[in-house]
Design a protein around this motif. Structure first.
Motif, short mmCIF file in Angstrom:
data_model
loop_
_atom_site.label_atom_id
_atom_site.label_comp_id
_atom_site.label_asym_id
_atom_site.label_seq_id
_atom_site.Cartn_x
_atom_site.Cartn_y
_atom_site.Cartn_z
N VAL A 124 0.88 -1.17 0.00
CA VAL A 124 0.00 0.00 0.00
C VAL A 124 0.92 1.22 0.00
CG1 VAL A 124 -1.74 1.30 1.28
CG2 VAL A 124 -1.87 -1.19 1.19
N TRP B 140 0.93 4.24 0.62
CA TRP B 140 0.52 5.41 1.39
C TRP B 140 0.80 5.14 2.87
CZ3 TRP B 140 -0.78 9.43 -1.62
CH2 TRP B 140 -1.18 9.15 -2.93
N SER C 231 -6.60 5.11 1.93
CA SER C 231 -6.16 3.90 1.22
C SER C 231 -5.71 2.83 2.19
CB SER C 231 -5.03 4.24 0.25
OG SER C 231 -5.49 5.00 -0.84
N ASP C 232 -4.92 3.23 3.20
CA ASP C 232 -4.44 2.25 4.17
C ASP C 232 -5.60 1.62 4.93
OD1 ASP C 232 -2.22 1.09 5.91
OD2 ASP C 232 -3.42 2.17 7.39
N MET D 183 -7.60 -0.74 2.50
CA MET D 183 -6.86 -1.91 2.05
C MET D 183 -6.55 -2.86 3.19
SD MET D 183 -6.84 -1.61 -1.19
CE MET D 183 -8.47 -0.84 -0.94
N ASN E 109 3.28 -1.01 4.11
CA ASN E 109 3.17 0.41 3.77
C ASN E 109 4.49 0.92 3.20
OD1 ASN E 109 1.19 0.23 6.45
ND2 ASN E 109 0.43 1.58 4.84
N GLY F 43 2.38 8.50 -3.49
CA GLY F 43 1.98 7.12 -3.72
C GLY F 43 2.74 6.39 -4.79
N GLN G 23 -1.59 -1.56 -4.40
CA GLN G 23 -2.85 -0.84 -4.51
C GLN G 23 -2.66 0.42 -5.35
OE1 GLN G 23 -3.72 2.18 -1.90
NE2 GLN G 23 -5.03 2.72 -3.64
N HIS H 99 -5.02 3.84 -7.22
CA HIS H 99 -6.26 4.53 -7.55
C HIS H 99 -5.93 5.60 -8.58
CE1 HIS H 99 -4.76 7.68 -4.99
NE2 HIS H 99 -5.19 7.17 -3.85
N SER I 11 -15.13 5.19 -3.31
CA SER I 11 -15.57 6.25 -2.42
C SER I 11 -16.21 7.34 -3.28
CB SER I 11 -14.39 6.82 -1.63
OG SER I 11 -13.76 5.83 -0.86
N ARG J 103 -10.39 2.19 -5.64
CA ARG J 103 -9.14 1.58 -5.20
C ARG J 103 -9.14 0.10 -5.55
NH1 ARG J 103 -10.42 5.49 -1.16
NH2 ARG J 103 -8.62 6.86 -0.68
#
Length: 334
Positions: free
Chosen positions: A53, A55, A61-62, A65, A84, A90, A109, A111, A139, A266
């Motif tokens: 991930v 971020w 996002s975290d 995910m 992470n 990102g 991940q 987006h 979202s 995402r």
């Protein structure tokens, strides 16, 4: 008609039927997760699948995910621990993903932010440097104004913005997804906004509550409580359908803007050379997960919605969105 339990029905026949019934039950249970069946047949995965991930911990996002990670093992057959790797909007973690072995044991991940970062020259990477696995959550994004503003509808806002070009102060993350969404609205109605940059969503929304800007992109997680408290007002939402949390807020499509799809989607990607059969196992596991009631509730509690798309559909979405971001990239330099 002969009853199943009548004396004439032989005990042998009863035993046979019982075995068939129980066998069917076992088979049905085994098939609840086609990904696990495929994994067992092909020997993949035989160890945890790392989930990069890109971020920091605690962000949107975290949070979302980790919900995927925490619910994935029953369907994948192995854990999917989150790693992470934040940095450079990102892109640091995604660069690391391109350097991992394409063996199906590392996914990442993405987006729409990656597409924006690419077209603003922040990174050479783009979505097609990876192999899409599945979209998982979306979202919905709202056009949000201060509740003390005179605009009770999106049409009223547009009319004012047309009469006052360059005067409406719109809060965005400059060169980020909110900037793209605002530029899409500008483009749809040939408007001209005065952009004010903020580092993150929370800072942007607090400024809107304080009356320092006139409008911003918000969502349920960042703005929902302020709307409930009559500090902010949602004028329209970028989802395909009205949201359960805000049944009175119309969609942009209802208002006649068919091209205004404002969502943050995402999903998972793998290194580009990952074998198709392993991507299929991962995608099938994610599809089964998307039907899990506990997973769905956890995603909703985090202010998002489950939004599964298979590799082909997710690829199509990323391709189409990339074209939009590229077309609007000139506006992002404002």
């Amino acid at each position: 008609m002969m009853s199943f339990l009548s004396p004439q029905y032989s005990s042998t026949r009863y035993s046979q039927c019982l075995k068939v019934a129980l066998g069917g039950l076992v088979l049905g249970t085994a098939l609840t997760s086609s990904a696990v069946v495929l994994a067992q047949e092909g020997g993949y995965p035989e160890e945890p699948v790392e989930f990069i991930v890109p971020w920091s911990p605690g962000g949107g996002s975290d949070t979302l995910m980790r919900i995927v990670s925490n619910h994935a093992e029953p369907y994948l057959g192995q854990p999917m621990p989150v790693i992470n790797m934040p940095g450079v909007s990102g892109t640091t973690g995604l660069k690391e993903l391109t350097q991992r072995e394409p063996d199906g044991y590392t996914v990442g991940q993405i987006h729409e932010g990656l597409l924006v970062a690419h077209h603003t020259q922040l990174t050479q990477l783009n979505w097609d440097d990876f192999k899409p696995v599945a979209a998982m959550v979306a979202s919905a994004q709202y056009w949000t104004v201060n509740a003390d503003s005179p605009w009770q509808s999106f049409d009223e806002f547009v009319s004012y913005a047309k009469d006052h070009p360059g005067e409406v102060r719109v809060g965005v993350t400059l060169g980020g997804i909110p900037h793209v969404h605002a530029a899409m609205i500008e483009d749809a109605e040939n408007l001209s906004f005065r952009y004010v940059g903020f580092e993150g969503t929370g800072e942007r929304i607090r400024s809107l509550v304080g009356g320092h800007i006139d409008a911003a992109i918000g969502d349920i997680a960042s703005s929902g409580e302020f709307v409930k408290n009559d500090d902010l007002r949602f004028l329209a939402v970028g989802s395909d359908e009205r949201q359960d949390e805000t049944p009175d807020v119309p969609t942009f499509k209802e208002l006649g803007y068919d091209s205004l799809s404002l969502n943050i989607v995402r999903g998972l990607v793998a290194p580009r050379e990952t074998p198709d059969d392993r991507v299929e196992v991962l995608a099938d596991a994610m599809q089964e997960l998307s039907r899990d009631e506990d997973f769905t509730q956890a995603v909703q509690n985090a202010g998002a919605q489950v939004h599964y798309e298979d590799p082909e559909a997710f690829s199509d979405y990323l391709k189409t969105t990339n074209e939009t971001v590229e077309r609007l990239s000139g506006k992002l330099a404002k």
